[in-house]
Design a protein around this motif. Sequence first.
Motif, PDB file in Angstrom:
ATOM      1  N   GLN A   1       1.305  -1.308  -0.033  1.00 55.03           N
ATOM      2  CA  GLN A   1       0.398   0.088  -0.117  1.00 55.03           C
ATOM      3  C   GLN A   1       0.901   1.003   0.193  1.00 55.03           C
ATOM      4  O   GLN A   1       0.632   2.354  -0.847  1.00 55.03           O
ATOM      5  CB  GLN A   1      -0.836  -0.217   1.082  1.00 55.03           C
ATOM      6  N   LEU A   2       2.379   1.086   0.611  1.00 55.64           N
ATOM      7  CA  LEU A   2       2.377   2.998   0.855  1.00 55.64           C
ATOM      8  C   LEU A   2       4.016   2.688  -0.809  1.00 55.64           C
ATOM      9  O   LEU A   2       3.322   3.786  -1.092  1.00 55.64           O
ATOM     10  CB  LEU A   2       4.185   2.462   2.027  1.00 55.64           C
ATOM     11  N   THR A   3       4.000   1.353  -1.361  1.00 56.19           N
ATOM     12  CA  THR A   3       4.317   2.134  -2.554  1.00 56.19           C
ATOM     13  C   THR A   3       3.650   3.062  -3.896  1.00 56.19           C
ATOM     14  O   THR A   3       2.882   3.435  -4.477  1.00 56.19           O
ATOM     15  CB  THR A   3       5.063   0.621  -3.746  1.00 56.19           C
ATOM     16  N   THR A   4       2.112   1.749  -3.316  1.00 58.02           N
ATOM     17  CA  THR A   4       0.955   2.437  -3.734  1.00 58.02           C
ATOM     18  C   THR A   4       0.978   3.653  -4.063  1.00 58.02           C
ATOM     19  O   THR A   4       1.086   4.599  -5.127  1.00 58.02           O
ATOM     20  CB  THR A   4      -0.454   1.648  -3.603  1.00 58.02           C
ATOM     21  N   CYS A   5       0.613   4.185  -2.648  1.00 60.52           N
ATOM     22  CA  CYS A   5       0.267   5.608  -2.522  1.00 60.52           C
ATOM     23  C   CYS A   5       1.495   6.252  -2.985  1.00 60.52           C
ATOM     24  O   CYS A   5       1.225   7.497  -3.616  1.00 60.52           O
ATOM     25  CB  CYS A   5       0.420   5.566  -0.829  1.00 60.52           C
ATOM     26  N   LEU A   6       3.320   5.711  -2.904  1.00 58.24           N
ATOM     27  CA  LEU A   6       4.189   6.808  -3.581  1.00 58.24           C
ATOM     28  C   LEU A   6       3.572   6.579  -4.710  1.00 58.24           C
ATOM     29  O   LEU A   6       4.342   8.111  -5.721  1.00 58.24           O
ATOM     30  CB  LEU A   6       5.448   6.552  -2.915  1.00 58.24           C
ATOM     31  N   GLY A   7       3.158   5.831  -5.866  1.00 54.14           N
ATOM     32  CA  GLY A   7       3.178   5.978  -6.897  1.00 54.14           C
ATOM     33  C   GLY A   7       2.213   6.626  -7.418  1.00 54.14           C
ATOM     34  O   GLY A   7       1.913   7.459  -8.070  1.00 54.14           O
ATOM     35  N   ILE A   8       1.425   6.380  -6.673  1.00 56.42           N
ATOM     36  CA  ILE A   8      -0.256   8.209  -7.380  1.00 56.42           C
ATOM     37  C   ILE A   8       0.535   9.305  -6.580  1.00 56.42           C
ATOM     38  O   ILE A   8       0.826  10.009  -7.152  1.00 56.42           O
ATOM     39  CB  ILE A   8      -1.235   7.782  -5.898  1.00 56.42           C
TER      40      ILE A   8
END
Length: 508
Positions: free
Chosen positions: A177-184
């Motif tokens: 989820q953290l890398t998803t958020c950082l990707g966003i």
Amino acid sequence: MAGGFVDAGNLKRAHLYEYKITGYFIFACIVAALGGSLFGYDLGVSGGVTSMDDFLVEFFPDVYRRKHAHLRETDYCKYDDQVLTLFTSSLYFAALVSTFGASYVTRSRGRRASILVGAVSFFTGALVNAFAKNITMLIIGRCFLGAGIGFSNQAVPLYLSEMAPAKVRGAVNQLFQLTTCLGILVANFINYGTEKIHPWGWRLSLGLATVPATIMFVGGIFLPETPNSLVEQGKLEEARRVLEKVRGTTRVDAEFADLVDASNEARAIKHPFRNLLARKNRPQFIIGALAIPAFQQLTGMNSILFYAPVLFQSLGFSNDASLFSSVITNAALVVGALISMALVDKFGRRAFFLEAGTEMFFVMIAVTITLALKFGEGKPIPKGIGIFLVIAICLFVLAYGRSWGPLGWLVPSELFPLEMRSAGQSVVVCVNMIFTALIAQCFLISLCHLKYGIFLLFGGLIFIMSAFIFFFLPETKQVPIEEVYLLWQNHWFWKRIVGPGPSSASQV
């Protein structure tokens, strides 16, 4: 032999598990978690691109004319175009189809193989989109991106949960989820910059998706397979070597014995998808495979992520201001993920679901009331009200970022026994993508016709979802992953539905 029951006596070995946080373990988890950046980058970039004038002029000229015509219609409706929304939703329709192929690869070839396939497919889709000359090329590129997301979302949460020691599994799994958020967040910064590059800035936004895909592929070459998957494939010696290296100790006898026991039972299951429907597996199937991934999308969060720039523009913000506002809200998403990583293994899954769900409900009600009173047709909203809406959406995103966002992937990845883990995750991804695609396709038209009522609808759904979690979800914090199945069998509600579970595999 039971499908999914691990001998209760053997599970008492869990207190004998030993581990250290090693550099090898950290490397493996960070590289694998980059799969989330593929998902996040697309979530962030697509909404910004669909609000860029250069993109609209080339592919959706009717939407561009409506956007600048100052029509006497609700501003929401300027972006109501089903082909435009298909640009977003086609990716998720492709992802839900590909996840079933990903299930076979994940189970037979391993989690690492699915991660590599996902990276290659995502890279291909990004290139096709960057050089698209017509809508057909755009949709084809989106389908390749969707296949990449289907494979990575299938494999990465399983990989992280299986590699992590029980006491920190929640935090480790939430790297996804953290890398998803950082990707966003990165995608929003890129959109903010490329919007000023005319007329090809949107191509740069879409093409830069090749960067996380390349990093994921190169890193994936050096990834170890999970011990669970190696045992499942019969590679026992290699599985033990990897387990010792990941745990940083040679004293892994107890944990390795539990993995072998679970694998022996898994081999007896020839049709894992059919086994998901068995009565004894209904708790996991209903809660984990169906309800949680559906509810994750019905919070309305991805509607905000998809169309944040479009949404803010329709609320009276300029193009630059709308992109900047979406950057702020997605920064809140990253903060929420960090909070959840730090505290979820201490306070538990249910506590975050319920606390954040309450906050999300009240924020949605506040947004509904504000828009009902202050938003008019063709009239920009006052600056103060605009700031209030940005703050409200940030609070909503912060709550989602520490609850339904990460836990929507964490909880399902914990609850399936080894023999059904890949099949169960496929259903999770499929349901998630079905609802993601439907919301992506329908949100703008719903915003146009329901207006502020769409936020009231999401608020009502959040209330229902919180009640569902309160009554039906058992707590799984710091429970070894092979024990979670028995925990569900002993939950007060599910015992009434499926009856008491056997105390060992041999009793089925």
